[in-house]
Design an enzyme around this catalytic site. Structure first.
Site, mmCIF file in Angstrom:
data_model
loop_
_atom_site.group_PDB
_atom_site.id
_atom_site.type_symbol
_atom_site.label_atom_id
_atom_site.label_comp_id
_atom_site.label_asym_id
_atom_site.label_seq_id
_atom_site.Cartn_x
_atom_site.Cartn_y
_atom_site.Cartn_z
ATOM 1 N N GLU A 155 26.758 45.010 -88.675
ATOM 2 C CA GLU A 155 27.427 43.874 -88.025
ATOM 3 C C GLU A 155 26.824 42.505 -88.377
ATOM 4 O OE1 GLU A 155 27.509 44.828 -83.859
ATOM 5 O OE2 GLU A 155 28.412 46.785 -84.185
ATOM 6 N N GLU A 272 32.766 54.950 -86.504
ATOM 7 C CA GLU A 272 32.639 54.921 -85.033
ATOM 8 C C GLU A 272 34.001 54.995 -84.342
ATOM 9 O OE1 GLU A 272 30.116 51.715 -83.671
ATOM 10 O OE2 GLU A 272 28.757 51.922 -85.374
HETATM 11 O O1 G3I Z 1 18.298 54.224 -72.057
HETATM 12 C C1 G3I Z 1 18.457 53.227 -71.038
HETATM 13 C C2 G3I Z 1 18.135 53.796 -69.691
HETATM 14 O O2 G3I Z 1 16.778 54.133 -69.672
HETATM 15 C C3 G3I Z 1 18.475 52.757 -68.618
HETATM 16 O O3 G3I Z 1 18.284 53.311 -67.359
HETATM 17 C C4 G3I Z 1 19.920 52.300 -68.735
HETATM 18 C C5 G3I Z 1 20.274 51.194 -67.758
HETATM 19 O O4 G3I Z 1 21.383 50.449 -68.184
HETATM 20 O O5 G3I Z 1 20.118 51.796 -70.038
HETATM 21 C C6 G3I Z 1 19.906 52.766 -71.047
HETATM 22 O O6 G3I Z 1 20.137 52.174 -72.276
HETATM 23 C C7 G3I Z 1 21.486 51.950 -72.586
HETATM 24 C C8 G3I Z 1 21.789 52.717 -73.874
HETATM 25 O O7 G3I Z 1 23.089 52.408 -74.314
HETATM 26 C C9 G3I Z 1 21.698 54.232 -73.684
HETATM 27 O O8 G3I Z 1 22.660 54.677 -72.787
HETATM 28 C C10 G3I Z 1 21.698 50.461 -72.807
HETATM 29 O O9 G3I Z 1 21.550 49.780 -71.562
HETATM 30 C C11 G3I Z 1 23.057 50.201 -73.386
HETATM 31 O O10 G3I Z 1 23.156 48.828 -73.735
HETATM 32 C C12 G3I Z 1 23.247 51.031 -74.624
HETATM 33 O O11 G3I Z 1 24.542 50.810 -75.113
HETATM 34 C C13 G3I Z 1 24.768 51.205 -76.432
HETATM 35 C C14 G3I Z 1 25.248 50.034 -77.253
HETATM 36 O O12 G3I Z 1 25.558 50.438 -78.571
HETATM 37 C C15 G3I Z 1 24.190 48.933 -77.328
HETATM 38 O O13 G3I Z 1 24.736 47.736 -77.615
HETATM 39 C C16 G3I Z 1 25.799 52.306 -76.443
HETATM 40 O O14 G3I Z 1 25.274 53.473 -75.821
HETATM 41 C C17 G3I Z 1 26.218 52.633 -77.876
HETATM 42 O O15 G3I Z 1 27.318 53.492 -77.851
HETATM 43 C C18 G3I Z 1 26.606 51.355 -78.599
HETATM 44 O O16 G3I Z 1 26.920 51.683 -79.910
HETATM 45 C C19 G3I Z 1 27.388 50.617 -80.747
HETATM 46 C C20 G3I Z 1 26.924 50.918 -82.156
HETATM 47 O O17 G3I Z 1 25.527 51.109 -82.174
HETATM 48 C C21 G3I Z 1 27.325 49.785 -83.107
HETATM 49 N N1 G3I Z 1 28.741 49.533 -83.039
HETATM 50 C C22 G3I Z 1 29.282 49.301 -81.695
HETATM 51 C C23 G3I Z 1 28.908 50.452 -80.767
HETATM 52 C C24 G3I Z 1 29.527 50.276 -79.402
HETATM 53 O O18 G3I Z 1 29.013 49.143 -78.768
#
Ligand code: G3I
Length: 362
Positions: A155, A272
Site C-alpha cells: 500500500e 485479499e
Molecule cells: O492482537 C490485539 C489484541 O491483543 C488486542 O486485544 C486487540 C484490541 O483491539 O487488538 C488486537 O490487534 C488487532 C489485530 O487486528 C488482531 O486482531 C488490531 O487492533 C487490529 O487493528 C488488527 O487489524 C488488522 C488490520 O489489518 C490492521 O490494520 C486486521 O486483523 C487485518 O485483517 C488487516 O489486514 C489488512 C492487510 O494487512 C492489508 N490490506 C488490508 C487488510 C484489511 O484492513
C-alpha cells in the site's frame, strides 16, 4: 486428522454440521480445483486460531494449497522491540503449511500500518536505512526457503497525498524519501534469492476515475522499479470488493489493468479477496447469491489474465473476518463476506470461486 475424526470433532464441538452440505462430500476442495489449473487457492489465517481451533485448521488444510498470515508477520507482531523478534506464530504457520503441502505467502515487510510500537521513538533520518535493512534481513532471512512470495511493500500508493508518483506519505517515506521502496526490495532479495518479491495494493478494482488514477500510479511505480532493475517479481491486488460498488465493476477494465501489469512480465496474485454485503438484503439466500455473483464476476475476469497465479481470500469463514467490525450490518445480522459460513459450511461464494477457476481457459 482423518475425515471421520474431523466429523466427530465437528459434532463434539457443538458446531452445527448442517452448514456442510451433502453435496460438499463429493465436490472437490478449492485447492484441488486450483491445482488442476496449475494455480493456488488460499486464504489469510488468524493466529492463534489456527493452532487452537481444530475445525478452523482442518478447513484451511482441506481448502487451501496456499496460506498467508493475517497479522503475525507484520512489524508490530514479529518485531516487538528493537532487538527482539517474535517468530513463534509465524513458525507455527510455516510448519502447518509444510505439513499440509501448502505454500506460504509472507505479509508484509513494509507497511505504514501495524508498525512496531517502538518505531516512532527510535527511528531517525540517520538510522532509518539501517533499521529497515535489519528488519528485512531478520524477518525475510528467518523465513528463507519457506515463503513462496513476499509482500515486500504494501500500500505505498495514495494519490490523494499529492506526492510525486502518487506515493503515500508513510513514515518510511518521510524518513527515506521515495527510495525506500527500491531499497526494501533489494534488501529482501539480498537475504532471500528464491521467494517472489511482490508489491501489494488495494483500490484497483473498479472502472471509475479514482481507480484509474491509482492504477496509473501503480503501473508507473512498477515500471519504474523494473527500469531501475529492482528485483520485483510480482504484483498483488487485494480486491476487497463491495456489493455497493458492483455497478462500477467492469470486467474489461479489470482485464485491461491486469493485462498491463502482466505485460511487464510480473506474476499476479489476488491477495485479499472478500465481498462486503451491506448493500444486500438481510435475507441469507439473497445475500449469499449477491456475494457469490460478485466473486464469480470478478474472478472470471481476473483469471482470463494468464499471469494470475493465485487467488487468496482474506479469511476463510464468516466466523472470523476483519470486516465484522468495519462493515457491520445496520440490522446487526452477521456479515457473510467469505467462502465458508460461520459453521464452516461451503457457501454459494465457495462454489462461485470453484466455478471461476474451473472455467479458466488454457
Ligand atoms: O492482537 C490485539 C489484541 O491483543 C488486542 O486485544 C486487540 C484490541 O483491539 O487488538 C488486537 O490487534 C488487532 C489485530 O487486528 C488482531 O486482531 C488490531 O487492533 C487490529 O487493528 C488488527 O487489524 C488488522 C488490520 O489489518 C490492521 O490494520 C486486521 O486483523 C487485518 O485483517 C488487516 O489486514 C489488512 C492487510 O494487512 C492489508 N490490506 C488490508 C487488510 C484489511 O484492513
Amino acid at each position: 486428522m482423518e475425515r471421520r475424526s474431523f466429523l466427530a470433532a465437528l459434532a463434539a464441538s457443538g458446531v452445527a454440521t448442517n452448514g456442510v452440505p451433502a453435496r460438499g462430500e463429493t465436490e472437490r476442495a478449492l485447492r484441488e480445483v486450483a491445482a488442476g489449473k496449475g494455480m493456488w487457492f488460499g486464504a489469510a489465517a488468524g493466529w492463534p486460531l489456527l493452532r487452537d481451533n481444530e475445525i478452523y485448521a482442518r478447513q484451511f488444510a482441506t481448502e487451501c494449497n496456499m496460506l498467508v498470515p493475517e497479522n503475525v508477520l507484520k512489524m508490530q507482531v514479529v518485531h516487538p522491540e528493537p532487538e527482539r523478534y517474535n517468530f513463534e506464530p509465524g513458525d507455527f504457520l510455516a510448519a502447518f503449511c509444510q505439513k499440509h503441502g501448502m505454500k506460504m505467502r509472507g505479509h508484509t515487510l513494509v507497511w505504514h500500518q501495524q508498525m512496531a510500537p517502538w518505531f516512532q521513538g527510535v527511528a531517525t533520518r540517520e538510522n532509518a536505512r539501517r533499521l529497515l535493512e535489519e528488519h528485512i534481513r531478520a524477518v525475510a532471512g528467518h523465513y528463507r526457503g519457506k515463503i513462496e512470495s513476499w509482500d515486500v511493500v504494501n500500500e505505498a500508493i495514495d494519490v490523494k497525498d499529492g506526492i510525486a508518483g502518487g506515493l503515500r506519505k508513510t513514515p518510511w517515506f518521510e524518513l527515506l524519501g521515495p527510495e525506500y521502496i527500491d531499497f526494501a526490495f533489494r534488501a529482501a532479495r539480498a537475504v532471500d534469492g528464491e521467494a517472489r518479491l511482490v508489491y501489494n495494493d488495494y483500490g484497483l478494482d473498479y472502472a471509475d476515475e479514482g481507480t484509474a488514477a491509482k492504477q496509473e500510479a501503480v503501473l508507473r511505480l512498477l515500471r519504474g522499479m523494473l527500469e531501475r532493475k529492482v528485483p520485483l517479481d510480482g504484483f498483488g491486488t487485494q480486491a476487497h470488493l463491495n456489493v455497493a460498488s458492483r455497478e462500477k465493476f467492469k470486467p474489461e477494465a479489470l482485464r485491461k489493468f491486469l493485462g498491463e501489469v502482466a505485460a511487464l512480465g510480473l506474476k499476479i496474485y489476488v491477495t485479499e479477496l472478500d465481498v462486503i454485503d451491506q448493500a444486500l438484503p438481510d435475507d441469507v439466500e439473497a445475500r449469499d447469491r449477491g456475494v457469490a455473483e460478485f466473486y464469480e464476476a470478478y474472478l472470471s475476469a481476473a483469471l482470463d489474465v494468464k499471469a494470475v497465479v493465485a487467488v487468496l481470500t482474506w479469511g476463510l469463514t464468516d466466523r472470523y473476518t476483519w470486516l465484522a467490525r468495519r462493515h457491520a450490518r445496520a440490522s446487526g445480522a452477521p456479515i457473510r463476506p467469505l467462502p465458508l459460513d460461520r459453521e464452516y459450511g461451503r457457501k454459494p461464494a465457495w462454489r462461485a470461486i470453484g466455478r471461476a477457476m474451473e472455467g479458466r481457459r488454457g
